[in-house]
Design a protein around this motif. Structure first.
Motif, PDB file in Angstrom:
ATOM      1  N   ALA A  44      60.077  40.929  27.279  1.00 34.52           N
ATOM      2  CA  ALA A  44      58.522  40.753  26.400  1.00 34.52           C
ATOM      3  C   ALA A  44      57.981  39.586  26.852  1.00 34.52           C
ATOM      4  CB  ALA A  44      58.936  40.669  24.784  1.00 34.52           C
ATOM      5  N   GLU A  45      58.936  38.356  26.942  1.00 37.36           N
ATOM      6  CA  GLU A  45      58.194  37.310  27.602  1.00 37.36           C
ATOM      7  C   GLU A  45      57.747  37.184  28.958  1.00 37.36           C
ATOM      8  OE1 GLU A  45      59.662  32.643  28.284  1.00 37.36           O
ATOM      9  OE2 GLU A  45      61.293  34.121  28.234  1.00 37.36           O
ATOM     10  N   ALA A  46      58.291  38.192  29.834  1.00 41.61           N
ATOM     11  CA  ALA A  46      58.032  38.277  31.144  1.00 41.61           C
ATOM     12  C   ALA A  46      56.552  38.963  31.096  1.00 41.61           C
ATOM     13  CB  ALA A  46      59.040  38.925  31.908  1.00 41.61           C
ATOM     14  N   ALA A  47      56.529  40.173  30.193  1.00 45.62           N
ATOM     15  CA  ALA A  47      55.488  40.982  30.296  1.00 45.62           C
ATOM     16  C   ALA A  47      54.296  40.235  29.766  1.00 45.62           C
ATOM     17  CB  ALA A  47      55.772  42.237  29.399  1.00 45.62           C
ATOM     18  N   ALA A  48      54.374  39.444  28.750  1.00 43.60           N
ATOM     19  CA  ALA A  48      53.033  38.856  28.227  1.00 43.60           C
ATOM     20  C   ALA A  48      52.777  37.831  29.102  1.00 43.60           C
ATOM     21  CB  ALA A  48      53.607  37.932  26.922  1.00 43.60           C
ATOM     22  N   ALA A  49      53.572  36.853  30.107  1.00 43.06           N
ATOM     23  CA  ALA A  49      53.096  35.976  30.978  1.00 43.06           C
ATOM     24  C   ALA A  49      52.387  36.854  32.059  1.00 43.06           C
ATOM     25  CB  ALA A  49      54.491  35.386  31.647  1.00 43.06           C
ATOM     26  N   GLN A  50      53.138  37.971  32.552  1.00 44.56           N
ATOM     27  CA  GLN A  50      52.334  38.836  33.484  1.00 44.56           C
ATOM     28  C   GLN A  50      50.753  39.130  33.176  1.00 44.56           C
ATOM     29  OE1 GLN A  50      55.460  41.367  34.595  1.00 44.56           O
ATOM     30  NE2 GLN A  50      55.530  40.423  36.619  1.00 44.56           N
ATOM     31  N   ASP A  51      50.953  39.460  31.900  1.00 42.81           N
ATOM     32  CA  ASP A  51      49.623  40.000  31.500  1.00 42.81           C
ATOM     33  C   ASP A  51      48.583  39.096  31.436  1.00 42.81           C
ATOM     34  OD1 ASP A  51      48.091  42.257  30.121  1.00 42.81           O
ATOM     35  OD2 ASP A  51      48.173  41.138  28.211  1.00 42.81           O
ATOM     36  N   GLU A  52      49.071  37.905  31.090  1.00 38.25           N
ATOM     37  CA  GLU A  52      48.047  36.741  30.876  1.00 38.25           C
ATOM     38  C   GLU A  52      47.451  36.386  32.345  1.00 38.25           C
ATOM     39  OE1 GLU A  52      46.363  35.106  28.259  1.00 38.25           O
ATOM     40  OE2 GLU A  52      47.407  36.846  26.969  1.00 38.25           O
ATOM     41  N   VAL A  53      48.286  36.213  33.243  1.00 38.58           N
ATOM     42  CA  VAL A  53      47.918  36.016  34.518  1.00 38.58           C
ATOM     43  C   VAL A  53      47.023  36.989  35.334  1.00 38.58           C
ATOM     44  CG1 VAL A  53      49.721  36.301  36.041  1.00 38.58           C
ATOM     45  CG2 VAL A  53      48.433  34.404  36.600  1.00 38.58           C
ATOM     46  N   ARG A  54      47.355  38.286  34.842  1.00 34.91           N
ATOM     47  CA  ARG A  54      46.533  39.371  35.376  1.00 34.91           C
ATOM     48  C   ARG A  54      45.005  39.404  34.802  1.00 34.91           C
ATOM     49  NH1 ARG A  54      51.733  43.187  35.468  1.00 34.91           N
ATOM     50  NH2 ARG A  54      52.281  42.771  37.795  1.00 34.91           N
ATOM     51  N   ARG A  55      44.969  38.906  33.516  1.00 30.09           N
ATOM     52  CA  ARG A  55      43.917  38.956  32.950  1.00 30.09           C
ATOM     53  C   ARG A  55      43.033  37.816  33.829  1.00 30.09           C
ATOM     54  NH1 ARG A  55      46.346  38.750  27.848  1.00 30.09           N
ATOM     55  NH2 ARG A  55      45.814  40.864  26.580  1.00 30.09           N
ATOM     56  N   LEU A  56      43.519  36.687  34.073  1.00 26.52           N
ATOM     57  CA  LEU A  56      42.784  35.654  34.951  1.00 26.52           C
ATOM     58  C   LEU A  56      42.465  36.372  36.368  1.00 26.52           C
ATOM     59  CD1 LEU A  56      44.533  32.304  34.288  1.00 26.52           C
ATOM     60  CD2 LEU A  56      42.580  33.118  33.190  1.00 26.52           C
ATOM     61  N   ARG A  57      43.360  37.035  36.940  1.00 27.18           N
ATOM     62  CA  ARG A  57      42.850  37.628  38.130  1.00 27.18           C
ATOM     63  C   ARG A  57      41.748  38.638  37.952  1.00 27.18           C
ATOM     64  NH1 ARG A  57      48.820  38.129  38.757  1.00 27.18           N
ATOM     65  NH2 ARG A  57      49.580  36.399  40.412  1.00 27.18           N
ATOM     66  N   GLY A  58      41.747  39.420  36.918  1.00 22.87           N
ATOM     67  CA  GLY A  58      40.314  40.171  36.671  1.00 22.87           C
ATOM     68  C   GLY A  58      39.405  39.410  36.587  1.00 22.87           C
ATOM     69  N   ARG A  59      39.229  38.457  35.835  1.00 17.13           N
ATOM     70  CA  ARG A  59      38.291  37.528  35.496  1.00 17.13           C
ATOM     71  C   ARG A  59      37.731  36.706  36.947  1.00 17.13           C
ATOM     72  NH1 ARG A  59      40.889  35.685  30.349  1.00 17.13           N
ATOM     73  NH2 ARG A  59      40.216  37.005  28.822  1.00 17.13           N
ATOM     74  N   PHE A  60      38.815  36.139  37.618  1.00 25.48           N
ATOM     75  CA  PHE A  60      38.416  35.770  38.775  1.00 25.48           C
ATOM     76  C   PHE A  60      37.652  36.898  39.762  1.00 25.48           C
ATOM     77  CE2 PHE A  60      39.522  34.921  43.465  1.00 25.48           C
ATOM     78  CZ  PHE A  60      39.150  33.565  43.632  1.00 25.48           C
ATOM     79  N   LEU A  61      38.046  37.982  39.968  1.00 24.88           N
ATOM     80  CA  LEU A  61      37.462  38.831  40.851  1.00 24.88           C
ATOM     81  C   LEU A  61      36.278  39.347  40.230  1.00 24.88           C
ATOM     82  CD1 LEU A  61      40.703  40.692  41.762  1.00 24.88           C
ATOM     83  CD2 LEU A  61      39.175  39.570  43.323  1.00 24.88           C
TER      84      LEU A  61
END
Length: 432
Positions: A44-61
Motif C-alpha cells: 500500500a505504501e509503494a502504491a500510494a507513493a507511485q500514484d502521487e508521482v504519477r499524478r505529477l508526471r501527468g500534470r507536467f506533461l
C-alpha cells in the motif's frame, strides 16, 4: 511519504521538481523487498507513493508535452523506442532509465515495479497531442534501418530468411511466411522485429506488387506438418517479463501493422502522396488466435480453410487485444464484437459472422488455388488507389492516433494488473 501535489511554472523548474519527487519514490522502492515479498502495508505504501508521482508526471506533461517533444526530437523523426530512451536522459524522472528497465526486464512479471506504466503516461500525452501525435505516428511509418540495409540483397535475390519469418518474392508477390514452427507462431519481440523488416522490404521493393501473409508448417507436436497462422501473444514470455510495452505492444501496432494499412512514409517534397503502399492478403490455416485475428483486420482480402477458427481471448487473459477494439466493430458490429472480445466467443470460418472478417472460405485441399486467384485480382491496376480511399474512410488517421494514445496507458496498466499476473503465472506453471 509526502510528495508535492503541484509543480512550479516553467519547463526547467517543473522538470527539476518532478525529478526530485521521482528520486524519493525510487529510494522508497529500493528500501522495500521485491513486490511479491512485501507485506500488505508495504504494498500500500509503494502504491500510494507511485500514484502521487504519477499524478505529477501527468500534470507536467499536460502543461509541457509539446516543449518536451520539441526538445527531444528537434524536428527529427524519432521512433518510440528511441524517444523513451532520450526522454529518460533529458528529463530525469519522467520515464524509467535504461538501467531501471534492464532491472525490470531481469524479473518475472510479478516482481516488476511496473515502470512501463510511466512510459505509458508519457506516450499517451505525446500521442494524444494533436501537435506531437501525428509526428510520432508518421515517424513510426519510416522504413527501419535494418530493412534499408537489407534492401539491396533482397532486390537481388528476392529472398529474406530471419528467425521468425521468411520473405520470398515470386511473380510480383511478396510471400511473407511466419515460421516460428516450434511455438505455433506465438508472438514475441523478435517476431515483431522480423515482421516489420519483412513488411518494409515488401513495400520498398518496386518488383513487389502485392503482399501475402501465411503461417508456415509447424514442428509443434500437436500440429506437426500442418500450417498454422498464429497462436497470438507468447504467454510464457509475458509471464517471464519478456513482452515489453514499447518494444512489442506499441511497436507492433504503430510499426508493421500500421504500415500494412497506410504504407511506408518516404521523403516528402513531391506532389505525389508521401506513402508507398500495396495491397495485402492473408490466408488462415488451422487458427488465428489473439494477435493473429488482430492482424487479419488490416488485410484487403482474407482467406481461410473451412476448418479454421478465429478468436480474441485477450479479455480472458486480462489485456487489450491491440487495435481490435477499434477495428472489429466496423466488421462485426457492436454486439458480435463484444461477444468476441469480452466474452471470448470463437468464430469458425464457416459460420456467418466469421464471413464478415474472412472473404473466402475453401476446403483445405482447395485453399492454395483460391489464394492464387485472390492474389491475381489484387494485382489489378485500380486496386491500390481504391484501397487507399477505403482505408482513409474506414480508419481516419486522427481516430487511430487518439485510440493509440489511450491504448498506450491502458495496456501498460493491464500488464501489471493482479489478474493478468496471476493468469499468465498459472499458464506458465502448467507449461512447465
Amino acid at each position: 511519504m509526502t510528495i508535492a501535489h503541484t509543480l512550479p511554472s516553467g519547463l526547467a523548474a517543473a522538470g527539476e521538481a518532478l525529478h526530485k519527487a521521482a528520486e524519493r519514490v525510487d529510494d522508497l522502492l529500493a528500501a522495500l523487498p521485491e513486490p511479491t515479498r512485501r507485506t500488505p502495508g508495504q504494498r500500500a505504501e509503494a502504491a500510494a507513493a507511485q500514484d502521487e508521482v504519477r499524478r505529477l508526471r501527468g500534470r507536467f506533461l499536460a502543461e509541457h508535452v509539446e516543449e518536451v517533444y520539441a526538445r527531444l526530437t528537434d524536428g527529427r523523426d524519432v521512433r518510440i523506442e528511441a524517444l523513451v530512451t532520450e526522454a529518460a536522459e533529458v528529463f530525469p524522472g519522467l520515464v524509467p532509465t535504461a538501467a531501471q528497465l534492464a532491472d525490470e526486464r531481469s524479473r518475472v512479471q510479478a516482481d516488476k515495479e511496473g515502470r512501463e506504466i510511466d512510459q505509458g503516461i508519457f506516450l499517451r500525452a505525446v500521442l494524444g497531442s494533436p501537435v506531437t501525435g501525428p509526428h510520432v505516428v508518421d515517424s513510426m511509418l519510416r522504413p527501419t534501418p535494418r530493412a534499408l540495409a537489407l534492401l539491396p540483397e533482397f532486390q537481388r535475390t528476392g529472398l529474406l530468411e530471419t528467425e521468425a519469418v521468411r520473405l520470398e518474392r515470386r511473380d510480383g508477390v511478396a510471400h511473407l511466411t511466419m515460421c516460428r514452427d516450434d511455438r505455433l507462431n506465438a508472438e514475441d519481440e523478435q517476431q515483431v522485429e522480423d515482421m516489420e523488416t519483412a513488411v518494409d522490404l515488401a513495400l520498398l521493393d518496386e518488383d513487389v506488387k502485392v503482399g501475402f501473409v501465411r503461417g508456415g508448417e509447424m514442428s509443434h507436436p500437436r500440429y506437426r506438418g500442418r500450417r498454422v497462422f498464429s497462436a497470438g501473444i507468447n504467454l510464457k514470455y509475458l509471464s517471464s517479463g519478456d513482452i515489453p510495452l514499447v518494444g512489442f505492444l506499441l511497436r507492433r501496432e504503430l510499426g508493421y501493422i500500421n504500415k500494412i494499412v497506410r504504407g511506408l512514409r518516404l521523403d516528402d517534397g513531391d506532389w505525389r502522396p508521401p506513402y508507398a503502399d500495396k495491397p495485402w492478403a492473408a490466408a488462415v490455416d488451422a487458427f488465428a488466435i489473439g494477435g493473429g485475428t488482430q492482424l487479419l483486420l488490416v488485410f484487403d482480402h482474407v482467406l481461410a480453410a473451412s476448418d479454421a477458427f478465429l478468436s480474441l481471448p485477450a479479455a480472458k487473459e486480462g489485456i487489450i487485444p491491440g487495435v481490435a477494439n477499434f477495428r472489429l466493430t466496423r466488421s462485426l458490429g457492436p454486439r458480435a464484437a463484444r461477444q468476441v472480445i469480452l466474452g471470448g466467443r470463437r468464430l469458425w470460418a464457416s459460420e456467418p459472422d466469421a464471413r464478415l472478417i474472412v472473404d473466402e472460405v475453401a476446403e483445405p485441399a482447395d485453399l492454395d488455388a483460391a489464394i492464387e486467384r485472390a492474389l491475381e485480382r489484387l494485382g489489378g491496376e485500380a486496386v491500390l488507389a481504391n484501397r487507399r480511399m477505403l482505408n482513409l474512410s474506414d480508419e481516419p488517421p486522427e481516430e487511430f492516433r487518439r485510440y493509440m494514445a489511450e491504448f498506450a496507458l491502458q495496456q501498460a496498466l493491464r500488464l501489471y494488473g493482479a489478474d493478468v499476473i496471476d493468469k499468465v503465472g498459472r499458464f506458465a506453471a502448467r507449461r512447465t
